[in-house]
Design a protein around this motif. Structure first.
Motif, PDB file in Angstrom:
ATOM      1  N   GLU A   1       0.713  -1.158   0.124  1.00 49.10           N
ATOM      2  CA  GLU A   1       0.157  -0.110   0.076  1.00 49.10           C
ATOM      3  C   GLU A   1       0.782   1.233  -0.083  1.00 49.10           C
ATOM      4  O   GLU A   1       0.144   2.381  -0.056  1.00 49.10           O
ATOM      5  N   LYS A   2       2.205   1.181   0.224  1.00 47.38           N
ATOM      6  CA  LYS A   2       3.067   2.362   0.109  1.00 47.38           C
ATOM      7  C   LYS A   2       2.762   3.361   1.079  1.00 47.38           C
ATOM      8  O   LYS A   2       2.583   4.458   1.036  1.00 47.38           O
ATOM      9  N   CYS A   3       2.612   2.657   2.327  1.00 45.93           N
ATOM     10  CA  CYS A   3       2.535   3.336   3.484  1.00 45.93           C
ATOM     11  C   CYS A   3       3.351   3.067   4.559  1.00 45.93           C
ATOM     12  O   CYS A   3       4.103   2.079   4.588  1.00 45.93           O
ATOM     13  N   CYS A   4       3.488   3.946   5.829  1.00 44.11           N
ATOM     14  CA  CYS A   4       4.138   3.595   6.847  1.00 44.11           C
ATOM     15  C   CYS A   4       3.370   3.933   8.097  1.00 44.11           C
ATOM     16  O   CYS A   4       3.137   5.136   8.281  1.00 44.11           O
ATOM     17  N   GLY A   5       3.634   2.992   8.808  1.00 40.60           N
ATOM     18  CA  GLY A   5       2.793   3.312  10.209  1.00 40.60           C
ATOM     19  C   GLY A   5       1.309   3.378  10.124  1.00 40.60           C
ATOM     20  O   GLY A   5       0.751   3.045   9.091  1.00 40.60           O
ATOM     21  N   ARG A   6       0.820   3.456  11.183  1.00 44.95           N
ATOM     22  CA  ARG A   6      -0.869   3.379  11.137  1.00 44.95           C
ATOM     23  C   ARG A   6      -1.308   4.947  10.686  1.00 44.95           C
ATOM     24  O   ARG A   6      -1.932   4.994   9.908  1.00 44.95           O
ATOM     25  N   THR A   7      -0.570   6.085  11.330  1.00 44.29           N
ATOM     26  CA  THR A   7      -1.110   7.351  11.082  1.00 44.29           C
ATOM     27  C   THR A   7      -0.050   8.053  10.359  1.00 44.29           C
ATOM     28  O   THR A   7      -0.019   8.978   9.808  1.00 44.29           O
ATOM     29  N   GLY A   8       1.170   7.593  10.523  1.00 48.33           N
ATOM     30  CA  GLY A   8       2.452   8.118   9.901  1.00 48.33           C
ATOM     31  C   GLY A   8       3.571   7.464  10.383  1.00 48.33           C
ATOM     32  O   GLY A   8       3.750   6.610  10.984  1.00 48.33           O
ATOM     33  N   PRO A   9       4.884   7.821   9.897  1.00 48.48           N
ATOM     34  CA  PRO A   9       6.109   7.220  10.244  1.00 48.48           C
ATOM     35  C   PRO A   9       6.381   7.302  11.881  1.00 48.48           C
ATOM     36  O   PRO A   9       7.086   6.573  12.299  1.00 48.48           O
ATOM     37  N   ASP A  10       5.916   8.594  12.355  1.00 47.82           N
ATOM     38  CA  ASP A  10       6.157   8.572  13.922  1.00 47.82           C
ATOM     39  C   ASP A  10       5.419   7.598  14.704  1.00 47.82           C
ATOM     40  O   ASP A  10       6.087   7.402  15.990  1.00 47.82           O
ATOM     41  N   ASP A  11       4.734   6.746  14.216  1.00 51.56           N
ATOM     42  CA  ASP A  11       4.122   5.705  15.006  1.00 51.56           C
ATOM     43  C   ASP A  11       5.407   4.607  15.388  1.00 51.56           C
ATOM     44  O   ASP A  11       5.073   4.120  16.344  1.00 51.56           O
ATOM     45  N   TRP A  12       6.210   4.627  14.555  1.00 50.37           N
ATOM     46  CA  TRP A  12       7.388   3.458  14.935  1.00 50.37           C
ATOM     47  C   TRP A  12       8.315   3.990  16.207  1.00 50.37           C
ATOM     48  O   TRP A  12       9.081   3.163  16.350  1.00 50.37           O
ATOM     49  N   LYS A  13       8.017   5.170  16.374  1.00 48.80           N
ATOM     50  CA  LYS A  13       8.911   5.650  17.721  1.00 48.80           C
ATOM     51  C   LYS A  13       8.305   4.643  19.017  1.00 48.80           C
ATOM     52  O   LYS A  13       8.937   4.953  20.021  1.00 48.80           O
ATOM     53  N   THR A  14       6.953   4.151  18.881  1.00 54.82           N
ATOM     54  CA  THR A  14       6.612   3.266  19.981  1.00 54.82           C
ATOM     55  C   THR A  14       7.210   1.735  19.820  1.00 54.82           C
ATOM     56  O   THR A  14       6.819   1.095  20.862  1.00 54.82           O
ATOM     57  N   ASN A  15       7.819   1.512  18.837  1.00 56.18           N
ATOM     58  CA  ASN A  15       8.491   0.197  18.687  1.00 56.18           C
ATOM     59  C   ASN A  15       9.269  -0.160  19.780  1.00 56.18           C
ATOM     60  O   ASN A  15      10.310   0.744  20.081  1.00 56.18           O
ATOM     61  N   LEU A  16       9.433  -1.411  20.577  1.00 50.72           N
ATOM     62  CA  LEU A  16      10.277  -1.571  21.534  1.00 50.72           C
ATOM     63  C   LEU A  16      11.748  -1.662  21.350  1.00 50.72           C
ATOM     64  O   LEU A  16      12.822  -1.551  21.737  1.00 50.72           O
ATOM     65  N   TYR A  17      11.722  -2.246  19.815  1.00 49.19           N
ATOM     66  CA  TYR A  17      13.123  -2.533  19.517  1.00 49.19           C
ATOM     67  C   TYR A  17      13.931  -1.114  19.224  1.00 49.19           C
ATOM     68  O   TYR A  17      15.160  -0.844  19.382  1.00 49.19           O
ATOM     69  N   ILE A  18      13.215  -0.285  18.498  1.00 49.69           N
ATOM     70  CA  ILE A  18      13.603   1.110  18.284  1.00 49.69           C
ATOM     71  C   ILE A  18      14.023   1.829  19.570  1.00 49.69           C
ATOM     72  O   ILE A  18      14.843   2.566  19.647  1.00 49.69           O
ATOM     73  N   GLN A  19      13.052   1.469  20.456  1.00 49.14           N
ATOM     74  CA  GLN A  19      13.593   2.415  21.639  1.00 49.14           C
ATOM     75  C   GLN A  19      14.890   1.857  22.307  1.00 49.14           C
ATOM     76  O   GLN A  19      15.377   2.973  23.135  1.00 49.14           O
ATOM     77  N   ASN A  20      15.176   0.826  22.034  1.00 44.73           N
ATOM     78  CA  ASN A  20      16.387   0.414  22.777  1.00 44.73           C
ATOM     79  C   ASN A  20      17.828   0.743  21.845  1.00 44.73           C
ATOM     80  O   ASN A  20      18.965   0.461  22.306  1.00 44.73           O
ATOM     81  N   LEU A  21      17.607   1.447  20.789  1.00 48.75           N
ATOM     82  CA  LEU A  21      18.516   1.855  19.672  1.00 48.75           C
ATOM     83  C   LEU A  21      19.086   3.167  20.252  1.00 48.75           C
ATOM     84  O   LEU A  21      18.143   3.913  20.898  1.00 48.75           O
ATOM     85  N   THR A  22      20.367   3.290  19.939  1.00 49.07           N
ATOM     86  CA  THR A  22      20.792   4.561  20.389  1.00 49.07           C
ATOM     87  C   THR A  22      20.422   5.901  19.669  1.00 49.07           C
ATOM     88  O   THR A  22      19.959   6.920  19.971  1.00 49.07           O
ATOM     89  N   ASN A  23      20.155   5.560  18.061  1.00 48.83           N
ATOM     90  CA  ASN A  23      19.652   6.396  17.299  1.00 48.83           C
ATOM     91  C   ASN A  23      18.285   5.738  17.006  1.00 48.83           C
ATOM     92  O   ASN A  23      18.180   4.892  16.180  1.00 48.83           O
ATOM     93  N   GLN A  24      17.325   6.584  17.294  1.00 52.94           N
ATOM     94  CA  GLN A  24      15.890   6.300  17.311  1.00 52.94           C
ATOM     95  C   GLN A  24      15.330   6.491  15.881  1.00 52.94           C
ATOM     96  O   GLN A  24      13.964   6.365  15.635  1.00 52.94           O
ATOM     97  N   ASP A  25      16.323   7.285  15.163  1.00 56.18           N
ATOM     98  CA  ASP A  25      15.437   7.911  14.082  1.00 56.18           C
ATOM     99  C   ASP A  25      15.547   6.932  12.740  1.00 56.18           C
ATOM    100  O   ASP A  25      16.228   7.101  11.740  1.00 56.18           O
ATOM    101  N   VAL A  26      14.973   5.787  12.968  1.00 54.51           N
ATOM    102  CA  VAL A  26      15.054   4.834  11.779  1.00 54.51           C
ATOM    103  C   VAL A  26      13.802   4.182  11.613  1.00 54.51           C
ATOM    104  O   VAL A  26      12.830   4.328  12.499  1.00 54.51           O
ATOM    105  N   LEU A  27      13.401   3.415  10.663  1.00 53.72           N
ATOM    106  CA  LEU A  27      12.143   2.878  10.091  1.00 53.72           C
ATOM    107  C   LEU A  27      12.558   1.568   9.426  1.00 53.72           C
ATOM    108  O   LEU A  27      13.390   1.235   9.187  1.00 53.72           O
ATOM    109  N   PRO A  28      11.374   0.683   9.493  1.00 54.17           N
ATOM    110  CA  PRO A  28      11.723  -0.729   8.773  1.00 54.17           C
ATOM    111  C   PRO A  28      11.720  -0.317   7.359  1.00 54.17           C
ATOM    112  O   PRO A  28      11.421   0.545   6.964  1.00 54.17           O
TER     113      PRO A  28
END
Length: 322
Positions: free
Chosen positions: A147-174
């Motif tokens: 569908e060429k989309c990211c997250g439910r409402t947008g890319p910022d939803d991925w900041k709630t991901n538990l794995y990304i929260q454990n990274l030093t740089n959290q400015d990443v996306l799948p």
């Protein structure tokens, strides 16, 4: 049209309707199995009483449709009035059940949509990242990539991901959020993640796509229910006409049986009847022939008074002495 021909026509039409009914019933059963057991759709991860009611109802309706189709075929083939009555009763029950399912689906669509949003949020939170992906993770990747989309409402939803929260740089996306090859992220992130800043990621959320997908599936289910209800009404009409024709045929056969005379057990039969010239009738005809024999040509005494000759001789004897 003769009664037998009418029955055959109704049998043929009812058989055709039952074949179509069987196909639609199998489709409804397949739809219920897809909702309940397919791990490749979002509905499988939804925890909603309304959706479970719809899925369970569709499953039950699908099974009943298969059974009722078989009953209708047997009733039409055997011309059994009791089976036709049961067939019509089950069709009416199924129509009411399908109307209930469609009503629940249409009135609960907002609740199901909210439950689906919660399911997608939970999928984003528990996304496994570079570790072993679960079926939900693969489903989410497929949704974002297709569908060429990211997250439910947008890319910022991925900041709630538990794995990304454990990274030093959290400015990443799948990697599924990028429309090009997945860029390498800083800090040695797993290959399923890439840097999001300035790297051509999808900015639109998947909520609208998910809502449209849910509405399309709900419309498909309602359309299937409406089609099968129309077919069921036609089946009831044909079953009623067939029932009337079979009842009329039974009444005609019963009247014919009543009109046929029962054989007389005391009747000796045609060979023994005197009035039909039977065997014994010919032998006994001399004993009851009303016509007397011709006395002038044969000289026989009068058959009506066999004592007339003796009386004549008696009169002559008396004249001799007087």
């Amino acid at each position: 049209m003769k009664l037998e021909q009418k029955i055959h026509v109704f049998q043929f039409l009812l058989t055709i309707c039952n074949c179509l009914y069987l196909i639609l019933g199998a489709s409804i059963l397949g739809c219920a199995l897809w909702i309940l057991f397919d791990t490749g759709n979002l509905l499988r991860d939804i925890h909603s009483d309304e959706l479970e009611t719809v899925a369970g109802g569709l499953f039950l309706v699908g099974l009943l449709v298969l059974a009722v189709a078989a009953l209708g075929y047997a009733a039409a083939h055997c011309q059994a009035r009791l089976m036709l009555l049961l067939y019509m009763a089950f069709l009416i029950v199924l129509i009411l059940g399908q109307l209930f399912i469609s009503l629940v689906l249409l009135t609960s669509q907002k609740k199901i949509e909210g439950a689906l949003d919660e399911a997608v949020d939970q999928m984003i939170i528990s996304y496994a990242g570079g570790r072993d992906l679960t079926a939900s993770d693969r489903l989410l990747d497929e949704l974002q990539r297709t569908e060429k989309c990211c997250g439910r409402t947008g890319p910022d939803d991925w900041k709630t991901n538990l794995y990304i929260q454990n990274l030093t740089n959290q400015d990443v996306l799948p990697c599924a959020c990028f429309n090009t090859s997945c860029p390498s992220g800083p800090g040695g992130e797993p290959p399923l993640f890439g840097a999001s800043v300035g790297n051509d990621s999808y900015q639109e959320g998947c909520k609208e796509k998910i809502t449209d997908w849910l509405a399309e599936n709900a419309l498909t289910i309602v359309a299937m229910d409406a089609s099968i209800i129309i077919l069921q009404v036609l089946q009831i009409i044909l079953a009623v006409y067939l029932y009337k024709a079979v009842s009329q045929q039974s009444r005609v056969k019963g009247s014919r049986v009543l009109m046929e005379p029962e054989p007389d057990q005391t009747d000796p039969g045609p060979d023994l009847r005197e009035d039909q010239g039977g065997f014994y009738g010919e032998e006994n005809r001399a004993y009851w022939d009303p016509e007397p024999p011709h006395t002038e040509s044969t000289g026989y005494p009068n058959a009506q008074n066999p004592y007339a000759e003796h009386e004549r001789h008696g009169q002559g004897y008396n004249q001799m002495y007087y």
